[in-house]
Scaffold this active site. Structure first.
Site, PDB file in Angstrom:
ATOM      1  N   ARG A  30      41.984  55.251  49.037  1.00  0.00           N
ATOM      2  CA  ARG A  30      41.993  56.704  48.836  1.00  0.00           C
ATOM      3  C   ARG A  30      41.920  57.464  50.153  1.00  0.00           C
ATOM      4  NH1 ARG A  30      38.536  57.110  43.264  1.00  0.00           N
ATOM      5  NH2 ARG A  30      40.372  56.873  41.940  1.00  0.00           N
ATOM      6  N   LYS A  74      42.844  52.093  23.325  1.00  0.00           N
ATOM      7  CA  LYS A  74      42.617  52.957  22.163  1.00  0.00           C
ATOM      8  C   LYS A  74      43.716  53.961  21.873  1.00  0.00           C
ATOM      9  CE  LYS A  74      37.668  52.779  22.025  1.00  0.00           C
ATOM     10  NZ  LYS A  74      36.434  53.440  22.434  1.00  0.00           N
ATOM     11  N   GLY A  78      44.324  54.054  35.298  1.00  0.00           N
ATOM     12  CA  GLY A  78      43.552  53.160  36.145  1.00  0.00           C
ATOM     13  C   GLY A  78      43.942  51.693  36.037  1.00  0.00           C
ATOM     14  N   GLY A  91      42.805  60.008  34.514  1.00  0.00           N
ATOM     15  CA  GLY A  91      42.658  61.074  33.513  1.00  0.00           C
ATOM     16  C   GLY A  91      43.625  62.214  33.755  1.00  0.00           C
TER      17      GLY A  91
HETATM   18  P1  AMP Z   1      42.880  52.003  28.635  1.00  0.00           P
HETATM   19  O1  AMP Z   1      41.748  52.411  29.521  1.00  0.00           O
HETATM   20  O2  AMP Z   1      42.926  52.710  27.338  1.00  0.00           O
HETATM   21  O3  AMP Z   1      44.205  51.995  29.363  1.00  0.00           O
HETATM   22  O4  AMP Z   1      42.572  50.498  28.214  1.00  0.00           O
HETATM   23  C1  AMP Z   1      42.526  49.447  29.116  1.00  0.00           C
HETATM   24  C2  AMP Z   1      41.796  48.301  28.491  1.00  0.00           C
HETATM   25  O5  AMP Z   1      42.489  47.907  27.323  1.00  0.00           O
HETATM   26  C3  AMP Z   1      41.723  47.090  29.367  1.00  0.00           C
HETATM   27  O6  AMP Z   1      40.390  46.873  29.720  1.00  0.00           O
HETATM   28  C4  AMP Z   1      42.237  45.965  28.473  1.00  0.00           C
HETATM   29  O7  AMP Z   1      41.458  44.805  28.513  1.00  0.00           O
HETATM   30  C5  AMP Z   1      42.156  46.573  27.088  1.00  0.00           C
HETATM   31  N1  AMP Z   1      43.071  45.927  26.156  1.00  0.00           N
HETATM   32  C6  AMP Z   1      44.396  45.774  26.276  1.00  0.00           C
HETATM   33  N2  AMP Z   1      44.891  45.067  25.248  1.00  0.00           N
HETATM   34  C7  AMP Z   1      43.849  44.754  24.448  1.00  0.00           C
HETATM   35  C8  AMP Z   1      43.715  44.032  23.229  1.00  0.00           C
HETATM   36  N3  AMP Z   1      44.774  43.498  22.635  1.00  0.00           N
HETATM   37  N4  AMP Z   1      42.477  43.924  22.693  1.00  0.00           N
HETATM   38  C9  AMP Z   1      41.403  44.474  23.296  1.00  0.00           C
HETATM   39  N5  AMP Z   1      41.473  45.169  24.446  1.00  0.00           N
HETATM   40  C10 AMP Z   1      42.682  45.308  25.019  1.00  0.00           C
END
Ligand code: AMP
Length: 393
Positions: free
Chosen positions: A36, A198, A351, A374
């Protein structure tokens, strides 16, 4: 939307107050990854080349929540910055107040001063008018180069831009240019790959992109909520029950508007959400009751290869699986490589996908690797970012 840039500001003999993102990892007083700080150098060097009276840098570090916490001092950053710039960088005892004002006055011509952590004062995140005025006393013009906090209306990102002549630094200018390109004039075919944990955190992005893209790939854990809507067996995979209706309506909208929704067609699964669980390949979309889907499979990757290689515009946000676990990292790794090979305009944000392209060494083959998780998501959601809206021409 066009923002004012460094070229729109008179910098010569001015006290130039710059909001940077020096929120870097520091442990036991030792600075870790300095990406950064390196990222801010083009803006800093450009300003110094214009012959300013002085350059005053400000940033937050961690979450001190309005209290002074010595372990969250920016002092180690001043040291590293001085090495990188090969010139002295003074460290201020605070970010506002008479003592800091005196230091600013006493700086030699063209001198550089780093203010102490902005979030040692509650007024920063509260965008408190008194705190904003106290900051504004330290500069004649203001530059924002901290994209990571541009989605927050804080004193140093929004309030201050209303009091001083303001412009974007090179980092924010580039972020705005690429995100605007995606959202307003993407070359077709435009493919979006959205993954991660999510639906709830990405639904705004999915909805906003739906009428702009030709194909929307949904991977990661999110895919299981959508597969579940389609009546597939998803075993113990992560499903957000409260988003089933939302997912269903998104699928219907896509069908009506002819947007291709691409969901996984095969999976790497495991019986426990654990790094050491045995990987089980599932050749279709029917996962046994005891299985958790943790990565996309080879047939899905083959499907994505065709889409990604022909995309003229591509955005990727969120990993395809649990890439932190070695046995379930292949989907994300291969997608990172496909994105790096894509000849269209490529943007990676969020991230974890940014961490993935860095970890696997593909970052320099991607047109734009966003510096704000974000903030990038909110941009893709079509929201106006307060720290950027105040810099509009
Ligand atoms: P996000 O911050 O929403 O981009 O989510 C990232 C996280 O999603 C990472 O820590 C991944 O390990 C998790 N992730 C991706 N695919 C899966 C899955 N099939 N089951 C559980 N966690 C997941």
């Amino acid at each position: 939307m066009a923002v004012k840039t460094l070229k729109d500001l008179e910098l010569k003999d001015q006290r130039v107050l710059v909001r940077v993102d020096f929120n870097v990892p520091i442990k036991d007083g030792l600075l870790g990854d300095d990406t950064r700080i390196q990222g801010a150098l083009p803006t800093i060097r450009y300003i110094l080349d214009q012959g300013p009276r002085s350059l005053i840098l400000m940033s937050h570090l961690g979450r001190p929540k309005g209290e002074r916490k010595s372990e969250l001092s920016l002092a180690p950053v001043a040291q590293r910055l001085a090495e990188l710039l090969d010139r002295p960088v003074e460290m201020a005892p605070d970010c506002i107040g008479p003592e800091v004002e005196a230091e600013v006055d006493e700086l030699e011509q063209g001198g550089v001063l780093l203010l102490e952590n902005l979030r040692f004062h509650g007024g920063e995140t509260a965008n408190d008018p008194d705190f904003v005025s106290a900051l504004a006393k330290l500069g004649d013009v203001y530059v924002n180069d901290a994209f990571g906090t541009a989605h927050r209306a804080h004193a140093s990102t929004e309030g201050i831009a209303k009091l001083l002549p303001a412009a974007a630094g090179f980092l924010i200018e580039k972020e705005v240019r690429f995100f605007e390109h995606l959202l307003t004039k993407p070359e077709k075919p435009f493919v979006a790959i959205i993954g991660g944990a999510k639906v709830s955190t990405k639904i705004g992005v999915l909805e906003n992109l739906l009428d702009k893209v030709d194909a929307l790939v949904i991977g990661g854990a999110m895919a299981y909520t959508f597969l579940s809507v389609q009546g597939h067996k998803v075993g113990k995979s992560l499903v957000e029950r409260e988003y089933l209706k939302t997912a269903e309506s998104l699928l219907q909208k896509a069908e009506k508007s002819g947007v291709q929704i691409v969901l996984p067609v095969d999976h790497m699964a495991g019986s426990e959400f654990d790094e050491h669980t045995d990987p089980v390949y599932v050749d279709n979309n029917e996962l046994d009751d005891g299985l958790i889907g943790m990565d996309i499979g080879i047939k899905t990757l083959e499907l994505l290869k065709g889409l990604i290689s022909t995309a003229k515009t591509l955005v990727w946000n969120g990993p395809m699986g649990v890439f932190e676990f070695e046995n379930f990292a292949k989907g994300t790794l291969e997608v990172a490589e496909m994105v790096a090979r894509c000849e269209g305009t490529t943007v990676v944000g969020g991230g974890d996908s940014v961490a993935a392209v860095n970890k696997f060494g593909f970052a320099d083959r991607i047109d734009h690797v966003s510096t704000g998780g974000g903030a990038g998501l909110e941009f893709l959601e079509g929201k106006r970012l307060p720290g950027i809206a105040v810099l509009e021409k």
